[in-house]
Design a protein around this motif. Structure first.
Motif, PDB file in Angstrom:
ATOM      1  N   LYS A 110       0.842  -1.192   0.000  1.00  0.00           N
ATOM      2  CA  LYS A 110       0.000   0.000   0.000  1.00  0.00           C
ATOM      3  C   LYS A 110       0.881   1.247   0.000  1.00  0.00           C
ATOM      4  CE  LYS A 110      -3.600  -2.393   2.648  1.00  0.00           C
ATOM      5  NZ  LYS A 110      -4.448  -2.396   3.877  1.00  0.00           N
ATOM      6  N   TRP A 111       0.359   2.310  -0.614  1.00  0.00           N
ATOM      7  CA  TRP A 111       1.080   3.572  -0.613  1.00  0.00           C
ATOM      8  C   TRP A 111       0.080   4.722  -0.622  1.00  0.00           C
ATOM      9  CZ3 TRP A 111       0.763   0.169  -4.615  1.00  0.00           C
ATOM     10  CH2 TRP A 111       0.176   0.603  -5.797  1.00  0.00           C
ATOM     11  N   LYS A 112       0.515   5.864  -0.101  1.00  0.00           N
ATOM     12  CA  LYS A 112      -0.311   7.067  -0.097  1.00  0.00           C
ATOM     13  C   LYS A 112      -0.118   7.806  -1.418  1.00  0.00           C
ATOM     14  CE  LYS A 112      -2.389   6.943   3.910  1.00  0.00           C
ATOM     15  NZ  LYS A 112      -2.033   7.881   4.992  1.00  0.00           N
ATOM     16  N   THR A 113      -1.209   8.276  -1.990  1.00  0.00           N
ATOM     17  CA  THR A 113      -1.132   8.995  -3.249  1.00  0.00           C
ATOM     18  C   THR A 113      -1.232  10.497  -3.004  1.00  0.00           C
ATOM     19  OG1 THR A 113      -1.990   9.065  -5.510  1.00  0.00           O
ATOM     20  CG2 THR A 113      -3.602   8.827  -3.718  1.00  0.00           C
ATOM     21  N   PHE A 114      -1.336  11.273  -4.068  1.00  0.00           N
ATOM     22  CA  PHE A 114      -1.190  12.734  -3.998  1.00  0.00           C
ATOM     23  C   PHE A 114      -2.194  13.405  -3.066  1.00  0.00           C
ATOM     24  CE2 PHE A 114      -4.473  12.029  -7.070  1.00  0.00           C
ATOM     25  CZ  PHE A 114      -5.300  13.141  -7.017  1.00  0.00           C
ATOM     26  N   ASP A 115      -3.416  12.838  -2.960  1.00  0.00           N
ATOM     27  CA  ASP A 115      -4.446  13.471  -2.134  1.00  0.00           C
ATOM     28  C   ASP A 115      -4.634  12.782  -0.789  1.00  0.00           C
ATOM     29  OD1 ASP A 115      -5.553  11.142  -3.061  1.00  0.00           O
ATOM     30  OD2 ASP A 115      -7.348  12.049  -3.944  1.00  0.00           O
ATOM     31  N   GLY A 116      -3.678  11.950  -0.393  1.00  0.00           N
ATOM     32  CA  GLY A 116      -3.729  11.287   0.903  1.00  0.00           C
ATOM     33  C   GLY A 116      -4.455   9.969   0.914  1.00  0.00           C
ATOM     34  N   LYS A 117      -5.107   9.609  -0.186  1.00  0.00           N
ATOM     35  CA  LYS A 117      -5.814   8.327  -0.229  1.00  0.00           C
ATOM     36  C   LYS A 117      -4.817   7.179  -0.307  1.00  0.00           C
ATOM     37  CE  LYS A 117     -10.213   9.883  -2.120  1.00  0.00           C
ATOM     38  NZ  LYS A 117      -9.957  11.317  -1.934  1.00  0.00           N
ATOM     39  N   GLU A 118      -5.249   6.025   0.203  1.00  0.00           N
ATOM     40  CA  GLU A 118      -4.397   4.840   0.191  1.00  0.00           C
ATOM     41  C   GLU A 118      -4.701   4.001  -1.038  1.00  0.00           C
ATOM     42  OE1 GLU A 118      -3.002   2.315   3.808  1.00  0.00           O
ATOM     43  OE2 GLU A 118      -4.832   1.364   3.046  1.00  0.00           O
ATOM     44  N   ILE A 119      -3.669   3.668  -1.787  1.00  0.00           N
ATOM     45  CA  ILE A 119      -3.775   2.806  -2.962  1.00  0.00           C
ATOM     46  C   ILE A 119      -3.041   1.509  -2.645  1.00  0.00           C
ATOM     47  CG2 ILE A 119      -3.331   2.595  -5.434  1.00  0.00           C
ATOM     48  CD1 ILE A 119      -5.247   4.861  -4.721  1.00  0.00           C
ATOM     49  N   SER A 120      -3.554   0.419  -3.139  1.00  0.00           N
ATOM     50  CA  SER A 120      -2.919  -0.874  -2.865  1.00  0.00           C
ATOM     51  C   SER A 120      -2.632  -1.618  -4.162  1.00  0.00           C
ATOM     52  CB  SER A 120      -3.813  -1.733  -1.966  1.00  0.00           C
ATOM     53  OG  SER A 120      -5.012  -2.083  -2.626  1.00  0.00           O
ATOM     54  N   GLY A 121      -1.832  -2.645  -4.043  1.00  0.00           N
ATOM     55  CA  GLY A 121      -1.506  -3.490  -5.182  1.00  0.00           C
ATOM     56  C   GLY A 121      -0.808  -4.741  -4.703  1.00  0.00           C
ATOM     57  N   PHE A 122      -0.385  -5.558  -5.662  1.00  0.00           N
ATOM     58  CA  PHE A 122       0.301  -6.812  -5.324  1.00  0.00           C
ATOM     59  C   PHE A 122       1.705  -6.794  -5.907  1.00  0.00           C
ATOM     60  CE2 PHE A 122      -4.186  -7.906  -4.987  1.00  0.00           C
ATOM     61  CZ  PHE A 122      -4.211  -8.520  -3.735  1.00  0.00           C
ATOM     62  N   LEU A 123       2.678  -7.092  -5.044  1.00  0.00           N
ATOM     63  CA  LEU A 123       4.090  -7.122  -5.405  1.00  0.00           C
ATOM     64  C   LEU A 123       4.578  -8.559  -5.432  1.00  0.00           C
ATOM     65  CD1 LEU A 123       7.014  -5.925  -5.718  1.00  0.00           C
ATOM     66  CD2 LEU A 123       7.066  -5.776  -3.209  1.00  0.00           C
TER      67      LEU A 123
ATOM     68  N   ARG B 122      -7.268   4.118  -8.272  1.00  0.00           N
ATOM     69  CA  ARG B 122      -8.650   4.573  -8.112  1.00  0.00           C
ATOM     70  C   ARG B 122      -9.427   4.267  -9.385  1.00  0.00           C
ATOM     71  NH1 ARG B 122      -8.145  10.311  -6.321  1.00  0.00           N
ATOM     72  NH2 ARG B 122      -6.175   9.500  -5.540  1.00  0.00           N
ATOM     73  N   GLY B 123     -10.701   3.923  -9.194  1.00  0.00           N
ATOM     74  CA  GLY B 123     -11.508   3.449 -10.304  1.00  0.00           C
ATOM     75  C   GLY B 123     -11.626   1.939 -10.327  1.00  0.00           C
TER      76      GLY B 123
END
Length: 653
Positions: free
Chosen positions: A398-411, A462-463
């Protein structure tokens, strides 16, 4: 798979080429098929094909339908170039091939008597699907539809041989409701004229007098209708919606007594819950409120006593079985921890089939006994002789994006002992954009991890679906650039990771992921070494103007209506096509000539201008493919070329 044909296509996750020098001996190179159009791609050495071949020689198997009287099933798997229908009679039994076509067969469904099944097929990836009847006794195949239009959403009546389905036959753009007695194709008739491309039948009432119809307007908005089979008249049964109060309804089914319907919906919720609506009042009774994740699909037994449903819980699938009389349910714990899809109850209600896939196992078919919860495995797909237990598992990041929202993914990270030090990275962005990357089987992508030492990141920007309807709407219309910025924040996060090399990053993706790849290439060119857009849009205006008519309005809901002057101006402003000056790193574009979703010209129009300004580009087009490559021989060549591309521009010091 319920009682529908699903026509969503699986895009090849990764495939590119290389900026390597041509081989000196043409006899030591792979000969491209005559169906392939290549531009600036050097000859592929046979040595690369020999190294990658085992990673491409995996199979998958997916459940299509149960035999109505016996515990036998139809599955989809590939033994030659494309998936075909196979018959399996026992768990672990022989896969007997039933259809033999040069093009993929996408679905198959028995008529309730079991005398024949109906399957769907297109030609060359064009997605103009036709229905065919396969007589089990004689092996005779009969074309049921007109051979020209696009036909989808077929559902059999509970008894007899009638089907309801959607077809573009009348206008080429509208999905009208048609019915047919499949025993006699001459009975085919238009039942209800409809406007738009988002209509599909969901179910027949058990007395055969009504059809439940879903009107899809977007990922966030849909309506339910009842159609009188005798007259063709339709009646909307869900409330009208506003832009501020959108509701999604999915997987609708009649109850056995016909007094109500089961449906998954995000009514008054961020996530899809299973609900029962009494047709007299249309007041919902929510059945799975304590599960804070999406109910993605479900099936109801023919006697109405059992309901099987599948949830998506942070990318992992769980199967639940419910007693409809009490509303009580519990999960099936004996299945592997994996992605679970395609839940389908046998007509006798005693057993349910599901598809199971994980990082260490290609998609295979399992069954669960409803009473005993006993699990049996019906297929065991091959992995090219590779030991799949050694494949890398996904790590949720997970990482924080430009507007503070948390985005996730798989590594996915390669073995640190075999590949010490900071590792180069491939970012692979999913399509949709209303989709979600989940930790499934990587197929050929395992080659990058195991043989090249490349780390893989699959983000859910997002989306994406799976994180609530508010998150899914965050990229709509004038918010499109925000999702590009989520990848910008991912670049920053990579720079903080001691095991990842932020100076060696490649970006790729298919369909909308291909558009994201074009956009990231334009906006973050200094952050990448190279990019691979697969069947991606270079300009959302030209895309909306040229995608097939039956899907155009549905896509405008997501991207914005290019006919509106302000939206047109905005989409042109952000179009990668209009930011050529920033794009100087190597690009490999892959397209299918017959793509009805994203025309191949979306890549051609930008490549011509990039070539003129001196940007290094490769181009691969398959004349017998559409939205992603379905034929194994084309997938193999695409991947071999990609390995060259990765070697040259990503692994270059």
């Amino acid at each position: 798979m319920q009682r529908h044909f699903f026509t969503a296509l699986a895009l090849v996750a990764l495939s590119f080429g290389a900026l390597a020098q041509p081989a000196s001996n043409q006899n030591d190179t792979v000969k491209p098929g005559d169906n392939l159009v290549l531009e600036n791609i050097p000859p592929v050495p046979t040595s690369i094909d020999e190294q990658t071949r085992r990673y491409g020689d995996f199979r998958t198997a997916a459940h299509l339908d149960w035999h109505p009287q016996r515990h036998e099933m139809l599955i989809s798997t590939r033994f030659a170039d494309v998936p075909q229908v196979h018959w399996v009679k026992t768990p672990g039994g022989e896969r007997r091939q039933m259809t033999f076509y040069p093009d993929r067969v996408l679905g198959a469904q028995f008529e309730p008597g079991g005398r024949y099944f109906v399957f769907a097929k297109d030609v060359g990836g064009g997605e103009w699907f036709q229905f065919y009847r396969f007589d089990v006794q004689s092996g005779e195949i009969t074309l049921l539809t007109d051979g020209k239009s696009r036909n989808t959403g077929m559902v059999f009546a509970h008894e007899g041989t009638r089907i309801a389905y959607s077809s573009t036959r009348r206008t080429g753009a509208d999905n009208d409701l048609w019915v047919m007695d499949t025993a006699d194709p001459k009975t085919d008739k238009l039942l209800t004229q409809l406007q738009g491309g988002g209509w599909d039948p969901a179910d027949w009432s058990h007395d055969g007098k009504q059809i439940l119809l879903v009107e899809g307007k977007s990922i966030n908005e849909s309506n339910l209708w009842l159609v009188d089979v005798a007259s063709g008249e339709k009646k909307q049964i869900t409330a009208n919606q506003t832009s501020e109060n959108q509701v999604s309804y999915d997987n609708a089914r009649f109850s056995r007594d016909g007094r109500g319907i089961y449906v998954s919906t995000d009514f008054d919720s961020e996530f899809h819950r299973l609900a029962y609506f009494d047709l007299a009042t249309m007041k919902p009774k929510f059945l799975t409120t304590d599960i804070k994740w999406d109910v993605e699909e479900f099936d109801v037994s023919e006697d109405g006593k059992t309901l099987a449903f599948v949830t998506n819980e942070n990318g992992i699938g769980k199967l639940y079985l419910m007693d409809t009389a009490t509303g009580k349910y519990r999960s099936v714990t004996a299945l592997p921890i994996a992605i679970i899809t395609g839940a389908k109850l046998h007509r006798d209600g005693r057993v349910v089939a599901v598809n199971v896939t994980s990082a260490k196992s290609p998609t295979d078919v399992y069954s669960v006994d409803v009473a005993s919860r006993k699990v049996e495995r019906w297929t065991e797909s091959e992995t090219g002789g590779l030991n799949a237990s050694n494949f890398v598992e996904a790590q949720l990041v997970k990482w924080k994006t430009f507007d503070g929202k948390e985005i996730s993914g798989f590594l996915y990270q390669p073995d640190a002992k075999k590949f010490p030090g900071k590792r180069p990275v491939i970012i692979n962005i999913h399509g949709g954009p209303e989709g979600q990357i989940r930790p499934g089987y990587l197929g050929r992508n395992n080659y990058y991890l195991n043989e090249m030492g490349v780390a893989l990141i699959f983000p859910n920007v997002r989306g994406s679906t799976g994180y609530g309807k508010t998150f899914t709407k965050l990229d709509n219309g004038f918010k499109r650039e925000d999702t590009y910025k989520d990848i910008g924040a991912l670049f920053d996060w990579i720079g903080t990771q001691p095991a990842l090399d932020a100076s060696h990053v490649m970006v790729t993706g298919g369909s909308y992921g291909g558009h994201m790849t074009w956009a990231v290439t334009a906006y973050y060119n200094d952050k990448i070494r190279c990019s691979l857009p697969i069947v991606g849009m270079s300009n959302l205006v030209t895309f909306l103007e040229h995608t097939e008519a039956y899907r155009r309005d549905l896509r405008r809901v997501e991207y914005g209506d290019e006919r509106d002057p302000k939206m047109h101006e905005y989409l042109e402003k952000i179009a990668p096509m209009n930011h050529l000056d920033a794009m100087h790193k190597p690009i490999f574009a892959v397209v299918g000539k017959n793509d009805p979703r994203v025309p191949w010209t979306e890549s051609r129009q930008i490549l011509d201008k990039l070539n003129a300004q001196g940007t290094p580009t490769w181009f691969l087009m398959a004349n017998d493919e559409g939205h992603g490559y379905a034929k194994k021989k084309n997938q193999d060549f695409q991947f071999d070329a990609t390995v060259m591309f990765v070697n040259s521009c990503l692994l270059e010091k």
